[in-house]
Motif scaffolding. Structure first.
Motif, PDB file in Angstrom:
ATOM      1  N   THR A 108       0.831  -1.208   0.000  1.00  0.00           N
ATOM      2  CA  THR A 108       0.000   0.000   0.000  1.00  0.00           C
ATOM      3  C   THR A 108       0.863   1.255   0.000  1.00  0.00           C
ATOM      4  O   THR A 108       0.617   2.198  -0.766  1.00  0.00           O
ATOM      5  CB  THR A 108      -0.942   0.017   1.213  1.00  0.00           C
ATOM      6  N   HIS A 111       2.673   1.538  -3.396  1.00  0.00           N
ATOM      7  CA  HIS A 111       1.754   2.013  -4.442  1.00  0.00           C
ATOM      8  C   HIS A 111       1.519   3.509  -4.297  1.00  0.00           C
ATOM      9  O   HIS A 111       1.490   4.254  -5.289  1.00  0.00           O
ATOM     10  CB  HIS A 111       0.425   1.256  -4.359  1.00  0.00           C
ATOM     11  N   GLU A 116       0.095   6.521  -6.954  1.00  0.00           N
ATOM     12  CA  GLU A 116      -1.173   7.169  -6.613  1.00  0.00           C
ATOM     13  C   GLU A 116      -1.191   8.632  -7.056  1.00  0.00           C
ATOM     14  O   GLU A 116      -0.160   9.312  -7.029  1.00  0.00           O
ATOM     15  CB  GLU A 116      -1.403   7.082  -5.101  1.00  0.00           C
ATOM     16  N   ASP A 168       1.084  -3.729 -11.816  1.00  0.00           N
ATOM     17  CA  ASP A 168       0.070  -4.730 -11.478  1.00  0.00           C
ATOM     18  C   ASP A 168       0.352  -5.391 -10.131  1.00  0.00           C
ATOM     19  O   ASP A 168      -0.574  -5.737  -9.395  1.00  0.00           O
ATOM     20  CB  ASP A 168      -0.005  -5.798 -12.568  1.00  0.00           C
ATOM     21  N   ASP A 171      -1.034  -3.109  -7.524  1.00  0.00           N
ATOM     22  CA  ASP A 171      -2.417  -2.672  -7.717  1.00  0.00           C
ATOM     23  C   ASP A 171      -3.276  -3.119  -6.534  1.00  0.00           C
ATOM     24  O   ASP A 171      -3.404  -4.320  -6.275  1.00  0.00           O
ATOM     25  CB  ASP A 171      -2.965  -3.279  -9.011  1.00  0.00           C
ATOM     26  N   PRO A 172      -3.877  -2.177  -5.797  1.00  0.00           N
ATOM     27  CA  PRO A 172      -4.678  -2.563  -4.629  1.00  0.00           C
ATOM     28  C   PRO A 172      -5.911  -3.387  -4.975  1.00  0.00           C
ATOM     29  O   PRO A 172      -6.485  -4.039  -4.101  1.00  0.00           O
ATOM     30  CB  PRO A 172      -5.063  -1.210  -4.006  1.00  0.00           C
ATOM     31  N   GLU A 173      -6.298  -3.379  -6.247  1.00  0.00           N
ATOM     32  CA  GLU A 173      -7.449  -4.178  -6.670  1.00  0.00           C
ATOM     33  C   GLU A 173      -7.062  -5.622  -6.978  1.00  0.00           C
ATOM     34  O   GLU A 173      -7.931  -6.469  -7.182  1.00  0.00           O
ATOM     35  CB  GLU A 173      -8.086  -3.553  -7.925  1.00  0.00           C
ATOM     36  N   GLN A 174      -5.756  -5.886  -7.016  1.00  0.00           N
ATOM     37  CA  GLN A 174      -5.269  -7.227  -7.330  1.00  0.00           C
ATOM     38  C   GLN A 174      -4.827  -7.941  -6.054  1.00  0.00           C
ATOM     39  O   GLN A 174      -4.441  -7.307  -5.073  1.00  0.00           O
ATOM     40  CB  GLN A 174      -4.080  -7.149  -8.301  1.00  0.00           C
TER      41      GLN A 174
END
Length: 200
Positions: A108, A111, A116, A168, A171-174
């Motif tokens: 986090t 990223h 960000e 990737d 990526d916080p969505e991964q």
């Protein structure tokens, strides 16, 4: 009588400011810059929003200062890795290794530092961090590198390549990468970097 700051009151003020900065970095490491509102920082620091504004003009200034502190630490880690290397191949290999492992360990925060969307105050510090990485790597290469490609070009390419390969991964969505995926990425990037500079 005019107020006169004493060493004791100055020390307490510095402690409160440092607590706010630590709280800000914790919030960023937990949820990114978007999570780092003044209210969220105040809750984490256990202080009022008004106290934060005593030390910082606004949120952007606070975020810029905290980014700079975190960036300084990350740059020092890379600088130490480069300094411990004895060849150009070791320089690029150690940079890839330490960069990837630290980024994955603190996804986090990494990223947030790298990708960000941030205020201009933070973007200025981000550019300074990238220039710092390039300078440290290029200096390390200059002590044992003899290829035709300028060391600074190699350093910029390495920093860009690492960042692109982390898009990737961070990526916080991964889902977080597996240990084997991390090791494979480190091996592939290290091989690529050594090949690019003519070192195997």
């Amino acid at each position: 009588m005019a107020y006169r700051e004493t060493p004791r009151t100055r020390a307490k003020a510095e402690q409160r400011r440092a607590r706010v900065e630590r709280a800000t970095q914790y919030v960023i490491a937990s949820g990114g810059f978007t999570a780092a509102s003044i209210a969220a920082v105040a809750r984490e620091a256990e202080c009022s929003a008004g106290l934060i504004y005593t030390y910082f003009d606004n949120r952007d200034e606070l975020l810029g200062i905290v980014f700079a502190r975190a960036a300084s630490h990350e740059l020092a880690v890379v600088e130490a890795a480069v300094g411990a290397s004895t060849s150009a191949a070791e320089v690029v290999g150690s940079v890839v290794d330490v960069f990837i492992r630290r980024a994955v360990a603190g996804r986090t925060l990494a990223h947030a530092l790298l990708f960000e969307e941030v205020p201009d105050t933070v973007q200025i510090e981000r550019r300074a961090l990238r220039r710092g990485y390039v300078s440290v790597i290029a200096e390390g290469l200059n002590h044992g590198y003899s290829a035709d490609i300028p060391a600074e070009v190699v350093a910029r390419s390495l920093v860009g390549s690492i960042a692109e390969n982390l898009v990737d991964v961070l990526d916080p969505e991964q889902a977080p990468p597996s240990t084997s995926e991390v090791e494979s990425l480190i091996t592939a990037l290290s091989t690529f970097a050594r090949t690019a500079i003519g070192e195997q």
